[in-house]
Motif scaffolding. Structure first.
Motif, PDB file in Angstrom:
ATOM      1  N   GLY A 153       0.784  -1.223   0.000  1.00 28.03           N
ATOM      2  CA  GLY A 153       0.000   0.000   0.000  1.00 28.03           C
ATOM      3  C   GLY A 153       0.824   1.286   0.000  1.00 28.03           C
ATOM      4  N   ILE A 154       2.121   1.166  -0.027  1.00 27.97           N
ATOM      5  CA  ILE A 154       2.973   2.361  -0.069  1.00 27.97           C
ATOM      6  C   ILE A 154       3.527   2.493  -1.485  1.00 27.97           C
ATOM      7  CG2 ILE A 154       5.039   3.470   0.865  1.00 27.97           C
ATOM      8  CD1 ILE A 154       4.604   1.800   3.402  1.00 27.97           C
ATOM      9  N   ARG A 155       3.382   3.702  -2.016  1.00 24.52           N
ATOM     10  CA  ARG A 155       3.799   3.931  -3.404  1.00 24.52           C
ATOM     11  C   ARG A 155       4.902   4.984  -3.448  1.00 24.52           C
ATOM     12  NH1 ARG A 155      -0.090   5.736  -8.427  1.00 24.52           N
ATOM     13  NH2 ARG A 155       1.635   6.293  -9.789  1.00 24.52           N
ATOM     14  N   SER A 156       5.920   4.719  -4.283  1.00 24.33           N
ATOM     15  CA  SER A 156       7.037   5.664  -4.430  1.00 24.33           C
ATOM     16  C   SER A 156       6.657   6.790  -5.372  1.00 24.33           C
ATOM     17  CB  SER A 156       8.261   4.942  -4.982  1.00 24.33           C
ATOM     18  OG  SER A 156       8.057   4.630  -6.346  1.00 24.33           O
ATOM     19  N   SER A 157       7.526   7.742  -5.466  1.00 25.23           N
ATOM     20  CA  SER A 157       7.355   8.799  -6.469  1.00 25.23           C
ATOM     21  C   SER A 157       7.473   8.184  -7.855  1.00 25.23           C
ATOM     22  CB  SER A 157       8.443   9.860  -6.301  1.00 25.23           C
ATOM     23  OG  SER A 157       8.416  10.391  -5.002  1.00 25.23           O
ATOM     24  N   THR A 158       7.106   8.929  -8.862  1.00 29.44           N
ATOM     25  CA  THR A 158       7.215   8.471 -10.236  1.00 29.44           C
ATOM     26  C   THR A 158       8.594   8.861 -10.768  1.00 29.44           C
ATOM     27  OG1 THR A 158       4.837   8.751 -10.557  1.00 29.44           O
ATOM     28  CG2 THR A 158       6.202   8.609 -12.538  1.00 29.44           C
ATOM     29  N   PHE A 159       9.252   7.900 -11.390  1.00 29.63           N
ATOM     30  CA  PHE A 159      10.577   8.117 -11.974  1.00 29.63           C
ATOM     31  C   PHE A 159      10.481   7.925 -13.482  1.00 29.63           C
ATOM     32  CE2 PHE A 159      11.222   6.455  -7.689  1.00 29.63           C
ATOM     33  CZ  PHE A 159      12.110   7.384  -7.156  1.00 29.63           C
ATOM     34  N   SER A 160      11.477   8.442 -14.196  1.00 37.34           N
ATOM     35  CA  SER A 160      11.477   8.245 -15.651  1.00 37.34           C
ATOM     36  C   SER A 160      12.841   7.711 -16.083  1.00 37.34           C
ATOM     37  CB  SER A 160      11.169   9.553 -16.386  1.00 37.34           C
ATOM     38  OG  SER A 160      12.178  10.504 -16.134  1.00 37.34           O
ATOM     39  N   ILE A 161      12.819   6.976 -17.175  1.00 33.11           N
ATOM     40  CA  ILE A 161      14.022   6.411 -17.763  1.00 33.11           C
ATOM     41  C   ILE A 161      14.157   6.978 -19.167  1.00 33.11           C
ATOM     42  CG2 ILE A 161      15.136   4.309 -18.610  1.00 33.11           C
ATOM     43  CD1 ILE A 161      13.641   2.743 -16.499  1.00 33.11           C
ATOM     44  N   ASP A 162      15.332   7.512 -19.468  1.00 33.84           N
ATOM     45  CA  ASP A 162      15.622   7.967 -20.823  1.00 33.84           C
ATOM     46  C   ASP A 162      16.418   6.872 -21.522  1.00 33.84           C
ATOM     47  OD1 ASP A 162      14.422  10.471 -20.442  1.00 33.84           O
ATOM     48  OD2 ASP A 162      16.263  11.302 -19.598  1.00 33.84           O
ATOM     49  N   VAL A 163      16.043   6.562 -22.747  1.00 35.64           N
ATOM     50  CA  VAL A 163      16.714   5.539 -23.519  1.00 35.64           C
ATOM     51  C   VAL A 163      17.469   6.217 -24.661  1.00 35.64           C
ATOM     52  CG1 VAL A 163      16.406   3.482 -24.948  1.00 35.64           C
ATOM     53  CG2 VAL A 163      14.944   3.854 -22.952  1.00 35.64           C
ATOM     54  N   ALA A 164      18.729   5.825 -24.836  1.00 30.79           N
ATOM     55  CA  ALA A 164      19.536   6.423 -25.902  1.00 30.79           C
ATOM     56  C   ALA A 164      20.318   5.328 -26.615  1.00 30.79           C
ATOM     57  CB  ALA A 164      20.492   7.452 -25.322  1.00 30.79           C
ATOM     58  N   ASP A 165      20.444   5.466 -27.920  1.00 31.46           N
ATOM     59  CA  ASP A 165      21.312   4.578 -28.681  1.00 31.46           C
ATOM     60  C   ASP A 165      22.736   5.078 -28.501  1.00 31.46           C
ATOM     61  OD1 ASP A 165      19.433   2.810 -29.705  1.00 31.46           O
ATOM     62  OD2 ASP A 165      18.991   4.112 -31.421  1.00 31.46           O
ATOM     63  N   LEU A 166      23.615   4.212 -28.020  1.00 34.01           N
ATOM     64  CA  LEU A 166      25.012   4.583 -27.810  1.00 34.01           C
ATOM     65  C   LEU A 166      25.881   3.940 -28.879  1.00 34.01           C
ATOM     66  CD1 LEU A 166      25.270   4.127 -23.937  1.00 34.01           C
ATOM     67  CD2 LEU A 166      24.847   6.228 -25.206  1.00 34.01           C
ATOM     68  N   PRO A 167      26.878   4.671 -29.360  1.00 39.65           N
ATOM     69  CA  PRO A 167      27.778   4.067 -30.347  1.00 39.65           C
ATOM     70  C   PRO A 167      28.703   3.059 -29.673  1.00 39.65           C
ATOM     71  CG  PRO A 167      28.548   6.250 -29.759  1.00 39.65           C
ATOM     72  CD  PRO A 167      27.234   6.044 -29.045  1.00 39.65           C
ATOM     73  N   TYR A 168      29.025   2.021 -30.389  1.00 48.04           N
ATOM     74  CA  TYR A 168      30.015   1.054 -29.911  1.00 48.04           C
ATOM     75  C   TYR A 168      30.804   0.540 -31.113  1.00 48.04           C
ATOM     76  CZ  TYR A 168      26.632  -2.506 -31.409  1.00 48.04           C
ATOM     77  OH  TYR A 168      25.758  -3.263 -32.139  1.00 48.04           O
ATOM     78  N   VAL A 169      31.904  -0.112 -30.837  1.00 51.03           N
ATOM     79  CA  VAL A 169      32.754  -0.628 -31.901  1.00 51.03           C
ATOM     80  C   VAL A 169      32.107  -1.878 -32.474  1.00 51.03           C
ATOM     81  CG1 VAL A 169      35.014  -1.597 -32.463  1.00 51.03           C
ATOM     82  CG2 VAL A 169      34.846   0.324 -30.865  1.00 51.03           C
ATOM     83  N   ASP A 170      31.706  -1.779 -33.736  1.00 49.16           N
ATOM     84  CA  ASP A 170      31.090  -2.916 -34.407  1.00 49.16           C
ATOM     85  C   ASP A 170      32.171  -3.873 -34.916  1.00 49.16           C
ATOM     86  OD1 ASP A 170      28.904  -4.375 -35.376  1.00 49.16           O
ATOM     87  OD2 ASP A 170      29.072  -3.443 -37.356  1.00 49.16           O
ATOM     88  N   ARG A 171      33.298  -3.301 -35.439  1.00 48.62           N
ATOM     89  CA  ARG A 171      34.395  -4.118 -35.953  1.00 48.62           C
ATOM     90  C   ARG A 171      35.688  -3.306 -35.919  1.00 48.62           C
ATOM     91  NH1 ARG A 171      33.892  -5.112 -41.817  1.00 48.62           N
ATOM     92  NH2 ARG A 171      35.842  -4.051 -42.178  1.00 48.62           N
ATOM     93  N   LEU A 172      36.779  -3.994 -35.613  1.00 46.06           N
ATOM     94  CA  LEU A 172      38.116  -3.395 -35.639  1.00 46.06           C
ATOM     95  C   LEU A 172      38.937  -4.078 -36.723  1.00 46.06           C
ATOM     96  CD1 LEU A 172      39.300  -3.270 -31.909  1.00 46.06           C
ATOM     97  CD2 LEU A 172      38.764  -1.346 -33.360  1.00 46.06           C
ATOM     98  N   ASP A 173      39.646  -3.294 -37.515  1.00 42.12           N
ATOM     99  CA  ASP A 173      40.610  -3.834 -38.463  1.00 42.12           C
ATOM    100  C   ASP A 173      41.982  -3.329 -38.030  1.00 42.12           C
ATOM    101  OD1 ASP A 173      38.541  -4.997 -39.896  1.00 42.12           O
ATOM    102  OD2 ASP A 173      38.400  -3.335 -41.316  1.00 42.12           O
ATOM    103  N   LEU A 174      42.934  -4.229 -37.915  1.00 45.03           N
ATOM    104  CA  LEU A 174      44.279  -3.886 -37.469  1.00 45.03           C
ATOM    105  C   LEU A 174      45.252  -4.081 -38.624  1.00 45.03           C
ATOM    106  CD1 LEU A 174      44.213  -5.883 -34.103  1.00 45.03           C
ATOM    107  CD2 LEU A 174      43.765  -3.440 -34.412  1.00 45.03           C
ATOM    108  N   THR A 175      46.047  -3.059 -38.921  1.00 47.48           N
ATOM    109  CA  THR A 175      47.096  -3.177 -39.935  1.00 47.48           C
ATOM    110  C   THR A 175      48.434  -3.050 -39.226  1.00 47.48           C
ATOM    111  OG1 THR A 175      45.666  -2.224 -41.623  1.00 47.48           O
ATOM    112  CG2 THR A 175      48.021  -2.276 -42.099  1.00 47.48           C
TER     113      THR A 175
END
Length: 171
Positions: free
Chosen positions: A8-30
């Motif tokens: 019966g006890i309720r917290s405040s309302t919170f929000s979550i922001d969702v973001a697409d983050l860049p990451y390394v998809d592939r590495l090529d080493l020379t």
């Protein structure tokens, strides 16, 4: 938005922001090996961990999961340089292999904030062993007259190749 409710006890309302983050998809080493090895450059697609001779120049080409305005290379967790953004959207960094350690990549979000974009990859320095030379023919000491020709056969081995073998003698 979300909240938590229990007994019966309720917290405040919170929000979550969702973001697409860049990451390394592939590495090529020379790898650009030291000149004394006589080895041509070699590209490893889909690389990560590095194992090379000390003095090898390694060019890291990063293919990000999404367009990113910037990035940086970290060695043992410390930034060592910004990544160059190429016209095709890849990012480029290079460094000389000098000691064992780790490297990783951080990429920038749209707002410029750097975020971790790769795991830590290892850098292993390989040791260059000395070359070995042996006479395979005649195989033992022989005596020769001053007018006799002596046939010699020499075998040389090295982990990175032999450029030249010379026999120096005096009579």
């Amino acid at each position: 938005e979300y909240f938590v409710e229990s007994a019966g006890i309720r917290s405040s309302t919170f929000s979550i922001d969702v973001a697409d983050l860049p990451y390394v998809d592939r590495l090529d080493l020379t790898y650009y090996f030291p000149q004394y090895t006589g080895l041509d450059s070699r590209t490893q697609e889909g690389g990560g961990d590095i194992a090379a001779l000390s003095g090898t120049l390694v060019e890291v080409r990063i293919h990000p999961s999404m367009a990113t305005p910037a990035g940086q290379l970290l060695m043992d967790g410390e930034p060592v340089g910004d990544l160059a953004v190429e016209t095709d959207g890849t990012l480029l960094a290079s460094f000389h292999v000098a000691e064992h350690g780790f490297y990783s990549i951080e990429l920038a979000r749209d707002n410029g904030e750097m975020v971790p974009a790769s795991p830590e990859y290892t850098i292993d320095v390989l040791e260059d062993r000395e070359p070995s030379i042996r006479f395979s023919d005649p195989g033992r000491d022989i005596t020769a007259s001053p007018i006799e020709e002596v046939y010699l056969e020499v075998r040389a081995d090295d982990d990175y190749g032999i450029g030249d073998i010379r026999l120096v003698y005096s009579v």
